[in-house]
Design an enzyme around this catalytic site. Structure first.
Site, short mmCIF file in Angstrom:
data_model
loop_
_atom_site.label_atom_id
_atom_site.label_comp_id
_atom_site.label_asym_id
_atom_site.label_seq_id
_atom_site.Cartn_x
_atom_site.Cartn_y
_atom_site.Cartn_z
N ASN A 8 0.67 -1.24 -0.18
CA ASN A 8 -0.09 0.03 -0.07
C ASN A 8 0.84 1.25 0.16
OD1 ASN A 8 -2.47 1.65 0.15
ND2 ASN A 8 -3.41 -0.25 0.77
N HIS A 42 2.48 3.07 2.11
CA HIS A 42 3.87 3.21 2.60
C HIS A 42 4.67 2.19 1.92
CE1 HIS A 42 6.75 2.67 5.81
NE2 HIS A 42 6.53 3.80 6.05
N CYS A 43 4.24 1.28 1.40
CA CYS A 43 5.24 0.37 0.53
C CYS A 43 5.82 1.00 -0.64
CB CYS A 43 4.44 -0.95 0.31
SG CYS A 43 3.79 -1.69 1.58
N ILE A 44 5.01 2.01 -1.35
CA ILE A 44 5.34 2.47 -2.51
C ILE A 44 6.18 3.92 -2.76
CG2 ILE A 44 3.53 1.42 -3.81
CD1 ILE A 44 1.96 3.93 -3.91
#
Lengths: 364, 364
Positions: free
Chosen positions: B354, B356-358
């Site tokens: 999501n 934060h991951c990108i």
């Protein structure tokens, strides 16, 4: 990055600084193309590394490289050189990195000219050239500089030289060639150069160097060394095909006035003896489409004029010729504040250009 | 760019700042991979653009993109976002952009961890991951920052959270997984985190979010919101498989002390109802090797904890769930100085992570 289409550099108070004005840095591209660089480009990459190292002594150098070769470039180049991934079709930063213009507040912007591989489908040197033609914009994006979109006009950076005081030099053989902007008159081209380089006078030398496959770029035959002074590639060999070409340029320059109304002082820079391609070199080149990209005995457009002016040095080619030393001494005399570094450049010349062709300065 | 192998950030006086400390900017990667992003990634790219736009309101955003998609990215993203060409295998900047550390003079350096696509040949998610694993170094090169080489230790940025005051949080399920560093003990891993993040205490939550294919990254279940405060993904549904996992994390956190000796204040952030993949979505995904990359009915690891803390905003996912509003209000209460922006994130979640991951922050 803002793309500017509604105004021109001249209208916005921007002009192209001369190469001998202060740089922030220099852009280069790592060579890889196997129909340009013999035997997989190993020798060419070593020569490019030497050029980058010499320039990096006095300004920041950014080398663009394909994703495939990033690790090699990073390993071969010194840590102070920045390596960034950017795809290209070949390695001619002068011709498709942006031309930079600057205003009196010190803001720097790029100009994104159209690029068609030195002549497009008329007499261009390879196809496609899509990646090259994206580089100017990508580099402006990378550096956070706004860019003028002038892609409807075909121009390479190596086909112009400016003195920083209102004068631009070009060659008729290149700028009036059928493969560039055949729909534009000489006057229309001059007007575009005035608008996008912020100059008032355009000087038109008739020719470049014999067999220069760029249709005779100015940067191989004549360069400003300071306002009012140029070096001209010169031979005393009246039987050489280059003689009449250089002579015609000299005659043009001797009657020309620059933007400040000065008569130019022309310094003759000797040419090396003709440099020709060997059979061995040809065996190490892929064909370009189905055609050989070089033929044994072909004469290359070797010229000492194809040097780069770094903040602290002149980085110039050497050809292992007796004239190497004389040319070096002439340039040292014309640039007394800079160290002249001569780099063996046959492996760069094989690709069709030289040290000026593989570099593009970014003004401070 | 200097590559540092002889010392560690701790030895050199560097530490990883918390995400809520001031940023210079944010790094993202444009999504393209067709076994990760349904129907050619068009919906995912639109969602990524929304995230970039939200972050760009308060800090510089750089989006990395393949050469093929550069023009699309440049056209879709606003001019204030910088687009640079850089090849990758997928789009998880959190996990393979550098982790940045900073010293008291304000110098920022990168840490280049080993990356093996969340488990390598053991239980990794795709093969190969060569381009991803080069990105940390390339980004440091691009930004002119020196980089610590810690490629002999497998770690993703999403598997760590720090409070900026000496505490790091991780999950056992991820950091002790067989696909990461099976030869290292828990104590040895702690020691590496101390040396490379400049922390003194490592908190080990047992689990992440159910079916999180990263082996349960910390950044999907628990995040620091300020020193001494965390949000924990929470469900009251005792019959849900996530209940025991979140409960175990809560119990761990309630007895833990941070590096300053504080008992942590745990704020429960509700989870949305289970989000599952539809048949229609699966039809728009290429297989990964010969396996379907998603199966209809598969539960995705949806969590509001996967938000990004920008200088001026909290950019958080929404799932079209009744809990969207409650989660938003909780985060607004915990970040009163920042504007909470909620972005419909199903098309990001489909890829397996999501917001934060990108994203990956670059400290000021």
């Amino acid at each position: 990055m803002k793309i500017i289409r509604e105004s021109t550099p001249l209208e916005d108070g921007f002009r192209m600084p001369a190469e001998y004005e202060r740089h922030q840095g220099c852009i280069m591209i790592f060579p890889e193309r196997r129909d340009s660089w013999q035997y997989g480009g190993y020798a060419a990459r070593k020569a490019f590394v030497q050029v980058a190292e010499a320039i990096a002594e006095s300004e920041e150098v950014t080398v663009c490289v394909s994703g495939d070769l990033y690790d090699s470039a990073r390993a071969l180049l010194p840590p102070e050189v920045r390596v960034v991934e950017m795809s290209s079709n070949d390695a001619w930063a002068r011709d498709y990195a942006p031309t930079f213009v600057k205003n009196s507040q010190g803001e720097v912007r790029g100009v994104d000219w159209g690029f068609n591989a030195w002549g497009g489908l008329w007499d261009g040197l390879y196809f496609p050239w899509d990646k090259d033609s994206r580089m100017a914009r990508k580099l402006c994006d990378l550096m956070g500089k706004d860019v003028y979109d002038k892609r409807d006009f075909i121009l390479e950076g190596g086909s112009i030289h400016v003195d920083g005081e209102g004068t631009c030099m070009v060659t008729e053989s290149c700028l009036l060639s059928q493969g560039r902007n055949p729909g534009l008159s000489r006057e229309e081209i001059e007007d575009i150069l005035r608008q996008y380089l912020g100059v008032s006078v355009v000087l038109w030398l008739p020719w470049g160097i014999y067999n220069d496959e760029t249709n005779g770029h100015i940067d191989n035959i004549c360069a400003f060394t300071s306002p009012g002074h140029v070096v001209l590639a010169w031979t005393e060999e009246e039987g050489d095909v280059q003689y009449a070409m250089s002579r015609a340029c000299l005659e043009y320059l001797e009657q020309a006035l620059d933007a400040q109304g000065r008569r130019l002082k022309v310094h003759r820079l000797p040419l090396p003896r003709p440099v020709t391609v060997t059979e061995e070199e040809c065996r190490g080149l892929d064909p370009c489409w189905d055609q050989p990209s070089r033929r044994p005995g072909e004469r290359l457009a070797a010229s000492y004029v194809n040097f780069y002016i770094a903040n602290g040095s002149i980085v110039m080619p050497g050809f292992g010729d007796p004239a190497d030393r004389e040319a070096r001494e002439i340039l040292q005399g014309l640039f007394p504040e800079r160290k002249v570094v001569q780099i063996p450049a046959r492996d760069i010349l094989m690709g069709g250009g030289n040290i000026h062709c593989i570099t593009q300065q970014v003004p401070m």
